[in-house]
Scaffold this active site. Structure first.
Site, PDB file in Angstrom:
ATOM      1  CG  HIS A 126     -21.581  23.582 -17.721  1.00 37.97           C
ATOM      2  ND1 HIS A 126     -20.560  24.300 -17.150  1.00 37.97           N
ATOM      3  CD2 HIS A 126     -20.997  22.701 -18.567  1.00 37.97           C
ATOM      4  CE1 HIS A 126     -19.408  23.860 -17.638  1.00 37.97           C
ATOM      5  NE2 HIS A 126     -19.643  22.899 -18.499  1.00 37.97           N
ATOM      6  CG  ASP A 203     -25.135  28.206 -20.435  1.00 43.22           C
ATOM      7  OD1 ASP A 203     -24.664  28.296 -21.592  1.00 43.22           O
ATOM      8  OD2 ASP A 203     -24.706  27.399 -19.591  1.00 43.22           O
ATOM      9  CD  GLN A 206     -23.378  22.243 -25.501  1.00 47.92           C
ATOM     10  OE1 GLN A 206     -23.423  21.940 -26.692  1.00 47.92           O
ATOM     11  NE2 GLN A 206     -22.306  22.023 -24.767  1.00 47.92           N
ATOM     12  CE  LYS A 229     -19.447  24.499 -24.822  1.00 48.36           C
ATOM     13  NZ  LYS A 229     -18.681  23.278 -24.542  1.00 48.36           N
ATOM     14  CB  CYS A 367     -19.119  20.480 -16.436  1.00 51.03           C
ATOM     15  SG  CYS A 367     -17.395  20.291 -16.877  1.00 51.03           S
TER      16      CYS A 367
END
Ligand code: C6P
Length: 409
Positions: A126, A203, A206, A229, A367
């Site tokens: 991203h 990261d 998600q 999220k 993104c």
């Protein structure tokens, strides 16, 4: 696999937003990777905070401030448990993944990355996990290396191993790709990086909504997530960092809260985690983040994983039935995200037509412009599922796509 309808119905009742019509059609919300919907308990946590204990934290001797501080710090403990960190000193509240990665790039990067050092990211990152490193590398004259992906959208592990060397200072990698759904072999990546003395930033924006996180088992040095999220509020998230590394890092922002003593001659910094939390924090956000974690724990990871796998399998099966539809991202290990192209139709046109039918998906580059360049496409349509979604909604998407196809081709 049979979906447990009654439990799903009970869960859906917690999300009043899902029970409405948009464009005259019952809403199908398949944009969960962008942001999930919020259950009543999260909405109530925010309302209750402002109705009953609104006050600044860590400052007041008065009772309201102490109640707000207790609730705020209780959330930190729940977050610690959620990622299985050793200590609350390792849980830094941030605005979300973007700020967490920027914090590491700024604070770890400016202290430990020097000329000629290398930072490795991947082709599926991203923008939040690309641009902070570009800025850092430019400033420090370091080198940004990009690990490639294979045709299924998986990280090419052989190429990744070849990129790692004694020059690698940091590997910053996405755990689950927002565009492809790929679940990266985080543990193996971390092991390889640690073998050469490099640190690893994961990261987990998600990953956090889809699977149990365990920073001690992963042995990652940093991990970021975004509350919005995972059924929580926007503008809230966290950065996990190993205590010994955070101790070595300089503050990211300066002001109130992050100091111990200030004089015009010299300032000393507060202890962890407050060293990285300058200014009045997002108090209601932290309290609502706790409510979202409680919500996840109540449903249970087993159920979430089983339901999302069923949705991914069913969605993949149905979408594959559509002639000319191509799924982008077919990793063996995949989360409940399906990116696709409908023949030559522009993803934006498909998105608008589906929206007219009450179906919300995301379209575009998500993104991840560099990833789209690698794939040689402008963007994709993306349906991303959460535990409250149903097979019937996937059938609506299937039928909607057939109608869109007729209109566009
Ligand atoms: N992806 C999507 O539609 P923030 O905005 O800080 O909460 O999260 C940024 C971010 C970082 N990494 C990954 C893997 C992400 O998916 C995101 C956010 C959204 O895919 C909005 S672009």
């Amino acid at each position: 696999m049979v979906l447990t309808t009654t439990k799903i119905e009970t869960i859906r009742k917690q999300f009043p937003i899902l029970n409405q019509e948009l464009n005259g059609k019952p809403l199908v919300y398949f944009d969960n990777a962008a942001t999930s919907q919020k259950p009543l308990s999260v909405i109530k946590a925010i309302e209750d905070y402002y109705k009953t204990i609104n006050s600044n934290v860590h400052r007041g001797v008065h009772q309201l401030s102490q109640l707000a501080t207790d609730a705020f710090e209780e959330s930190r403990e729940v977050c610690r448990e959620f990622v299985n960190a050793k200590s609350i000193k390792e849980i830094n509240f941030t605005k979300g993944t973007t700020e967490s990665i920027n914090l590491v790039a700024y604070s770890f990067g400016r202290k430990f990355v020097s000329k000629g050092d290398e930072i490795i990211i991947s082709e599926m990152e991203h923008h939040s996990n690309i641009v902070p490193w570009q800025i850092l590398c430019e400033e420090r004259e370091a080198v940004l290396k990009i690990a490639p992906i294979n045709s299924k959208g998986e990280l090419d592990m052989e190429a990744f191993e070849n990129l790692i060397s004694a020059k690698t200072k940091l590997v910053s990698i996405v755990f689950i790709s927002n565009s492809l759904g790929t679940i990266n072999p985080a543990k193996r990546i971390i092991e390889l990086a640690h073998n050469v003395g490099a640190k690893v930033m994961l990261d987990a924006a998600q990953a956090a909504p889809h699977q149990k996180l365990d920073v001690q088992d992963l042995d990652c040095d940093f991990l970021s997530l975004s509350a919005h999220k995972m059924f929580g509020p926007t503008g809230m998230g966290l950065l996990y960092g190993k205590e010994e590394i955070l101790e070595e890092m300089l503050p990211y922002q300066a002001g109130g809260e992050m100091i111990k003593e200030v004089s015009f001659e010299k300032t000393t910094y507060n202890e962890l985690p407050f060293k990285f939390e300058a200014g009045t924090p997002n108090i209601s956000g932290a309290i609502a983040l706790k409510a979202s974690i409680d919500f996840i724990n109540e449903i249970g990871w087993d159920f979430i994983e089983q339901q999302e796998k069923a949705l991914l399998d069913y969605g993949t099966e149905r979408l594959t039935e559509i002639e000319g539809l191509k799924i982008i991202g077919t990793a063996d290990n995949k989360a409940s995200v399906i990116s696709f192209l409908l023949g030559d139709a522009h993803p934006f046109d498909v998105g608008v037509l589906l929206d007219n039918m009450g179906i919300a998906i995301r379209t575009g580059h998500h993104c991840c412009q560099p990833l789209m360049n690698v794939l040689g496409i402008e963007g994709t349509c993306r349906a991303s599922f959460a535990v409250y979604n149903t097979k019937e909604e996937i059938d609506r998407l299937y039928e909607g796509l057939l109608r869109a196809q007729k209109m566009l081709m």
